[in-house]
Design a protein around this motif. Structure first.
Motif, short mmCIF file in Angstrom:
data_model
loop_
_atom_site.label_atom_id
_atom_site.label_comp_id
_atom_site.label_asym_id
_atom_site.label_seq_id
_atom_site.Cartn_x
_atom_site.Cartn_y
_atom_site.Cartn_z
N GLU A 6 -1.67 6.70 -2.03
CA GLU A 6 -1.10 6.40 -0.72
C GLU A 6 -0.16 7.51 -0.26
O GLU A 6 0.45 8.21 -1.08
N SER A 7 -0.01 7.63 1.05
CA SER A 7 0.94 8.56 1.64
C SER A 7 1.33 8.04 3.02
O SER A 7 0.68 7.14 3.55
N GLY A 9 4.53 6.91 3.94
CA GLY A 9 5.71 6.08 4.01
C GLY A 9 6.94 6.88 4.40
O GLY A 9 6.91 8.10 4.48
N LEU A 20 0.18 4.79 7.48
CA LEU A 20 -0.07 4.99 6.06
C LEU A 20 -1.52 5.40 5.86
O LEU A 20 -2.42 4.92 6.56
N CYS A 22 -4.48 6.10 2.65
CA CYS A 22 -4.83 5.89 1.25
C CYS A 22 -6.13 6.66 1.00
O CYS A 22 -7.19 6.30 1.54
N VAL A 93 7.53 -1.77 -0.52
CA VAL A 93 6.58 -0.79 -1.05
C VAL A 93 5.19 -1.27 -0.64
O VAL A 93 4.84 -2.43 -0.87
N TYR A 95 1.11 -0.95 -0.89
CA TYR A 95 0.05 -0.56 -1.83
C TYR A 95 -1.31 -0.69 -1.16
O TYR A 95 -1.56 -1.67 -0.45
N THR A 118 3.74 3.31 -1.69
CA THR A 118 4.58 4.19 -0.88
C THR A 118 5.65 3.35 -0.20
O THR A 118 5.37 2.27 0.30
N GLN A 119 6.88 3.85 -0.22
CA GLN A 119 8.02 3.09 0.31
C GLN A 119 8.08 3.19 1.82
O GLN A 119 8.02 4.29 2.39
#
Length: 124
Positions: A6-7, A9, A20, A22, A93, A95, A118-119
């Protein structure tokens, strides 16, 4: 076997937007139903959205309906979660997850593969 990363956040003010992504490795991405889940501190992991293998059917939790949109690009082995009108209660977070199925599930237990998360933090 598919691996998920993931990216996207980050920290955003209430009312803002994030997207987001994934990304999945492997050649069988299109054979997986994909889902997004989130987990806030002290709470159980909860369903956010899911999309079937072709992308033709999507499902969203009531808490995000009208604000979040899941989509996928099988040519790029990527699933997205567009998040608009973010609220502080969306902080968690996030997912992405994958399951070999025909119909998307809302239960985390149904999913076989998970990313690292990812937060997302929404400030008031």
């Amino acid at each position: 076997q598919v691996q998920l990363v993931e990216s996207g956040g980050g920290l955003v003010q209430a009312g803002g937007s994030l997207r987001l992504s994934c990304s999945a490795s492997g050649r069988t991405f299109s054979s997986y139903v994909m889902g997004w889940f989130r987990q806030a501190p002290g709470k159980e992991r909860e369903f956010v959205a899911a999309i079937n293998r072709s992308g033709g059917s999507t499902y969203h939790a009531d808490s995000v309906k009208g604000r979040f949109t899941i989509s996928r690009n099988n040519a790029k082995n990527t699933v997205y979660l567009q998040m608009n009108s973010l609220k502080p209660e969306d902080t968690a977070v996030y997912y992405c997850a994958a399951e070999r199925a025909v119909v998307a599930d809302r239960s985390p237990a149904a999913y076989d593969l998970w990313g690292q998360g990812t937060q997302v933090t929404v400030s008031s």
